[in-house]
Design a protein around this motif. Structure first.
Motif, PDB file in Angstrom:
ATOM      1  N   PHE A  39       0.676  -1.269  -0.048  1.00  9.54           N
ATOM      2  CA  PHE A  39       0.040   0.023   0.011  1.00  9.54           C
ATOM      3  C   PHE A  39       0.798   1.224   0.059  1.00  9.54           C
ATOM      4  CE2 PHE A  39      -1.868   3.481   2.395  1.00  9.54           C
ATOM      5  CZ  PHE A  39      -2.832   3.930   1.414  1.00  9.54           C
ATOM      6  N   LEU A  40       1.765   1.252   0.825  1.00 13.18           N
ATOM      7  CA  LEU A  40       2.765   2.644   0.935  1.00 13.18           C
ATOM      8  C   LEU A  40       3.377   2.793  -0.499  1.00 13.18           C
ATOM      9  CD1 LEU A  40       4.386   2.107   4.470  1.00 13.18           C
ATOM     10  CD2 LEU A  40       2.518   3.844   3.827  1.00 13.18           C
ATOM     11  N   VAL A  41       3.937   1.540  -0.950  1.00 11.91           N
ATOM     12  CA  VAL A  41       4.482   1.912  -2.320  1.00 11.91           C
ATOM     13  C   VAL A  41       3.645   2.324  -3.296  1.00 11.91           C
ATOM     14  CG1 VAL A  41       5.701   0.495  -4.184  1.00 11.91           C
ATOM     15  CG2 VAL A  41       6.329   0.000  -2.023  1.00 11.91           C
ATOM     16  N   LYS A  42       2.313   1.738  -3.399  1.00 18.34           N
ATOM     17  CA  LYS A  42       1.417   2.192  -4.215  1.00 18.34           C
ATOM     18  C   LYS A  42       1.006   3.718  -3.808  1.00 18.34           C
ATOM     19  CE  LYS A  42      -3.311   1.497  -6.048  1.00 18.34           C
ATOM     20  NZ  LYS A  42      -4.465   0.507  -5.501  1.00 18.34           N
ATOM     21  N   ALA A  43       1.142   4.154  -2.708  1.00 23.19           N
ATOM     22  CA  ALA A  43       0.787   5.426  -2.287  1.00 23.19           C
ATOM     23  C   ALA A  43       1.987   6.391  -2.651  1.00 23.19           C
ATOM     24  CB  ALA A  43       0.554   5.717  -0.850  1.00 23.19           C
ATOM     25  N   GLU A  44       3.092   5.897  -2.960  1.00 26.67           N
ATOM     26  CA  GLU A  44       4.241   6.739  -3.292  1.00 26.67           C
ATOM     27  C   GLU A  44       4.348   6.625  -4.861  1.00 26.67           C
ATOM     28  OE1 GLU A  44       5.887   9.080  -1.451  1.00 26.67           O
ATOM     29  OE2 GLU A  44       4.404   8.651   0.198  1.00 26.67           O
ATOM     30  N   LYS A  45       3.534   6.614  -5.427  1.00 28.55           N
ATOM     31  CA  LYS A  45       3.542   5.997  -6.813  1.00 28.55           C
ATOM     32  C   LYS A  45       4.594   5.138  -7.420  1.00 28.55           C
ATOM     33  CE  LYS A  45       1.810  10.564  -7.683  1.00 28.55           C
ATOM     34  NZ  LYS A  45       1.320  11.044  -6.306  1.00 28.55           N
ATOM     35  N   GLY A  46       4.613   4.036  -6.673  1.00 25.90           N
ATOM     36  CA  GLY A  46       5.578   2.920  -7.282  1.00 25.90           C
ATOM     37  C   GLY A  46       7.054   3.177  -6.695  1.00 25.90           C
ATOM     38  N   SER A  47       7.344   4.267  -6.054  1.00 27.40           N
ATOM     39  CA  SER A  47       8.523   4.405  -5.411  1.00 27.40           C
ATOM     40  C   SER A  47       9.241   3.668  -4.233  1.00 27.40           C
ATOM     41  CB  SER A  47       8.950   5.758  -5.540  1.00 27.40           C
ATOM     42  OG  SER A  47      10.273   6.173  -4.687  1.00 27.40           O
ATOM     43  N   THR A  48      10.006   2.651  -4.292  1.00 29.78           N
ATOM     44  CA  THR A  48      10.401   2.026  -2.958  1.00 29.78           C
ATOM     45  C   THR A  48      11.543   2.562  -2.353  1.00 29.78           C
ATOM     46  OG1 THR A  48      12.016   0.714  -4.595  1.00 29.78           O
ATOM     47  CG2 THR A  48       9.832  -0.219  -3.883  1.00 29.78           C
ATOM     48  N   ARG A  49      11.901   3.814  -3.226  1.00 30.87           N
ATOM     49  CA  ARG A  49      13.076   4.500  -2.563  1.00 30.87           C
ATOM     50  C   ARG A  49      12.590   5.611  -1.759  1.00 30.87           C
ATOM     51  NH1 ARG A  49      17.003   7.031  -6.547  1.00 30.87           N
ATOM     52  NH2 ARG A  49      18.082   5.069  -6.414  1.00 30.87           N
ATOM     53  N   SER A  50      11.437   6.203  -2.114  1.00 25.27           N
ATOM     54  CA  SER A  50      10.832   7.035  -1.200  1.00 25.27           C
ATOM     55  C   SER A  50      10.141   6.603  -0.137  1.00 25.27           C
ATOM     56  CB  SER A  50       9.567   7.944  -1.892  1.00 25.27           C
ATOM     57  OG  SER A  50       8.643   7.065  -2.401  1.00 25.27           O
ATOM     58  N   VAL A  51       9.634   5.270  -0.118  1.00 23.81           N
ATOM     59  CA  VAL A  51       8.993   4.396   1.021  1.00 23.81           C
ATOM     60  C   VAL A  51      10.363   4.203   2.034  1.00 23.81           C
ATOM     61  CG1 VAL A  51       7.944   2.334   1.819  1.00 23.81           C
ATOM     62  CG2 VAL A  51       7.201   3.597  -0.190  1.00 23.81           C
ATOM     63  N   ALA A  52      11.357   3.849   1.284  1.00 25.15           N
ATOM     64  CA  ALA A  52      12.409   3.380   2.258  1.00 25.15           C
ATOM     65  C   ALA A  52      13.153   4.578   3.018  1.00 25.15           C
ATOM     66  CB  ALA A  52      13.691   2.838   1.505  1.00 25.15           C
ATOM     67  N   GLU A  53      13.058   5.885   2.462  1.00 30.37           N
ATOM     68  CA  GLU A  53      13.380   6.773   2.971  1.00 30.37           C
ATOM     69  C   GLU A  53      12.387   7.399   4.198  1.00 30.37           C
ATOM     70  OE1 GLU A  53      13.950   9.895  -0.068  1.00 30.37           O
ATOM     71  OE2 GLU A  53      15.824   9.094  -0.719  1.00 30.37           O
ATOM     72  N   LEU A  54      11.105   7.304   3.834  1.00 28.97           N
ATOM     73  CA  LEU A  54       9.725   7.439   4.699  1.00 28.97           C
ATOM     74  C   LEU A  54      10.143   6.929   5.867  1.00 28.97           C
ATOM     75  CD1 LEU A  54       7.191   9.130   5.050  1.00 28.97           C
ATOM     76  CD2 LEU A  54       6.169   6.726   3.977  1.00 28.97           C
ATOM     77  N   LEU A  55      10.304   5.320   6.145  1.00 28.23           N
ATOM     78  CA  LEU A  55      10.532   4.468   6.894  1.00 28.23           C
ATOM     79  C   LEU A  55      11.919   4.405   7.640  1.00 28.23           C
ATOM     80  CD1 LEU A  55       8.140   1.761   5.634  1.00 28.23           C
ATOM     81  CD2 LEU A  55       7.443   3.442   7.070  1.00 28.23           C
ATOM     82  N   GLY A  56      12.804   4.792   7.045  1.00 28.09           N
ATOM     83  CA  GLY A  56      14.087   4.762   7.520  1.00 28.09           C
ATOM     84  C   GLY A  56      14.728   3.460   7.497  1.00 28.09           C
ATOM     85  N   ILE A  57      14.524   2.798   6.292  1.00 27.64           N
ATOM     86  CA  ILE A  57      15.038   1.295   6.108  1.00 27.64           C
ATOM     87  C   ILE A  57      15.597   1.368   4.732  1.00 27.64           C
ATOM     88  CG2 ILE A  57      13.419   0.132   7.588  1.00 27.64           C
ATOM     89  CD1 ILE A  57      11.618  -0.641   5.171  1.00 27.64           C
ATOM     90  N   SER A  58      16.228   0.184   4.454  1.00 28.76           N
ATOM     91  CA  SER A  58      16.802   0.074   2.998  1.00 28.76           C
ATOM     92  C   SER A  58      15.798  -0.227   2.073  1.00 28.76           C
ATOM     93  CB  SER A  58      18.024  -0.911   2.912  1.00 28.76           C
ATOM     94  OG  SER A  58      17.405  -2.308   2.952  1.00 28.76           O
ATOM     95  N   GLN A  59      16.033   0.332   0.681  1.00 28.10           N
ATOM     96  CA  GLN A  59      15.202  -0.104  -0.575  1.00 28.10           C
ATOM     97  C   GLN A  59      14.978  -1.384  -0.618  1.00 28.10           C
ATOM     98  OE1 GLN A  59      16.487   2.287  -3.972  1.00 28.10           O
ATOM     99  NE2 GLN A  59      14.845   1.290  -5.136  1.00 28.10           N
ATOM    100  N   ARG A  60      16.013  -2.259  -0.208  1.00 25.95           N
ATOM    101  CA  ARG A  60      16.077  -3.618  -0.694  1.00 25.95           C
ATOM    102  C   ARG A  60      15.029  -4.098   0.344  1.00 25.95           C
ATOM    103  NH1 ARG A  60      15.048  -7.620  -3.237  1.00 25.95           N
ATOM    104  NH2 ARG A  60      16.292  -9.585  -2.832  1.00 25.95           N
ATOM    105  N   THR A  61      14.934  -3.684   1.533  1.00 22.42           N
ATOM    106  CA  THR A  61      13.954  -4.082   2.497  1.00 22.42           C
ATOM    107  C   THR A  61      12.598  -3.917   2.317  1.00 22.42           C
ATOM    108  OG1 THR A  61      15.662  -4.004   4.348  1.00 22.42           O
ATOM    109  CG2 THR A  61      13.366  -4.159   5.072  1.00 22.42           C
ATOM    110  N   VAL A  62      12.354  -2.920   1.468  1.00 20.91           N
ATOM    111  CA  VAL A  62      10.872  -2.686   0.956  1.00 20.91           C
ATOM    112  C   VAL A  62      10.683  -3.593   0.113  1.00 20.91           C
ATOM    113  CG1 VAL A  62       9.765  -0.680  -0.186  1.00 20.91           C
ATOM    114  CG2 VAL A  62      11.062  -0.151   1.860  1.00 20.91           C
ATOM    115  N   GLU A  63      11.603  -3.777  -0.889  1.00 20.11           N
ATOM    116  CA  GLU A  63      11.322  -4.528  -2.104  1.00 20.11           C
ATOM    117  C   GLU A  63      11.000  -6.249  -1.434  1.00 20.11           C
ATOM    118  OE1 GLU A  63      14.966  -4.199  -4.162  1.00 20.11           O
ATOM    119  OE2 GLU A  63      14.246  -2.413  -5.010  1.00 20.11           O
ATOM    120  N   ARG A  64      12.007  -6.617  -0.531  1.00 24.09           N
ATOM    121  CA  ARG A  64      11.579  -7.869   0.090  1.00 24.09           C
ATOM    122  C   ARG A  64      10.061  -7.979   0.723  1.00 24.09           C
ATOM    123  NH1 ARG A  64      16.666  -9.247   3.378  1.00 24.09           N
ATOM    124  NH2 ARG A  64      16.076 -11.163   3.491  1.00 24.09           N
TER     125      ARG A  64
END
Length: 185
Positions: free
Chosen positions: A30-55
């Motif tokens: 849901f967060l990735v969809k809300a951020e228009k598909g950007s896993t990088r911005s979700v990672a920055e938002l949550l303070g985790i790595s982009q790879r963790t978001v993708e996993r």
């Protein structure tokens, strides 16, 4: 954040019609969809790595740590059903108004001979749409907590204490020492 700001946010959360996603992967998608598909911005938002978001999106990771789970839930709640929230705000600002329940100290500046000693009161009062609109506009403009308190105090002064102009003509109300405030619309 202040107490009025937090109460406005909680009231907005209660207007949603469906529960938020429960699992970690569903919340992350849901967060990735809300951020228009950007896993990088979700990672920055949550303070985790982009790879963790993708996993999480691929459901390779399923159960987030408690601190990450709390951050994810908070961010999902902020973004959940924005159109439903906007409709509820518009309805409150145009027709329904807002209900405020508070326990706080109310002091008065009034005509000579009246008691102006402040005291703790528990008040539940429906405020007309004009005050709801002012609160929402001030919140959207990034107003300070004191400005939001002043709008709420003015609404309570006019509706509760002055009875819409039918009594206590020169009364000025001070809204201080707020124990709690709950808003509903």
């Amino acid at each position: 954040m202040g107490i009025i700001q937090d109460s406005l946010d909680k009231a907005a959360e209660h207007t949603t019609t469906r529960p938020i996603p429960k699992s970690g992967p569903a919340q992350m998608r849901f967060l990735v969809k809300a951020e228009k598909g950007s896993t990088r911005s979700v990672a920055e938002l949550l303070g985790i790595s982009q790879r963790t978001v993708e996993r999480y999106v691929k459901a390779q990771l399923k159960r987030p740590r408690s601190d990450l789970a709390a951050r994810m839930e908070r961010e999902v709640r902020k973004r959940w059903q924005p159109r439903v929230r906007e409709r509820a705000k518009k309805r409150a600002a145009t027709t329904d108004g807002i209900v405020i329940e508070t326990r706080a100290r109310f002091g008065f500046t009034a005509a000579p001979g009246s008691s102006d000693d402040g005291r703790i009161r528990l008040i539940t009062q429906a405020l007309p749409p004009a005050y709801a609109a002012r609160l929402f506009d001030a919140q959207a403009a990034g107003a300070a907590e004191q400005d939001l308190q002043n709008i709420a105090a003015e609404g309570l002064q006019e509706i509760y204490f002055k009875d819409r102009g039918r009594r206590a003509d020169g009364l000025q109300v001070e809204f201080t020492d707020i124990d709690y405030v709950e808003l509903d619309y």
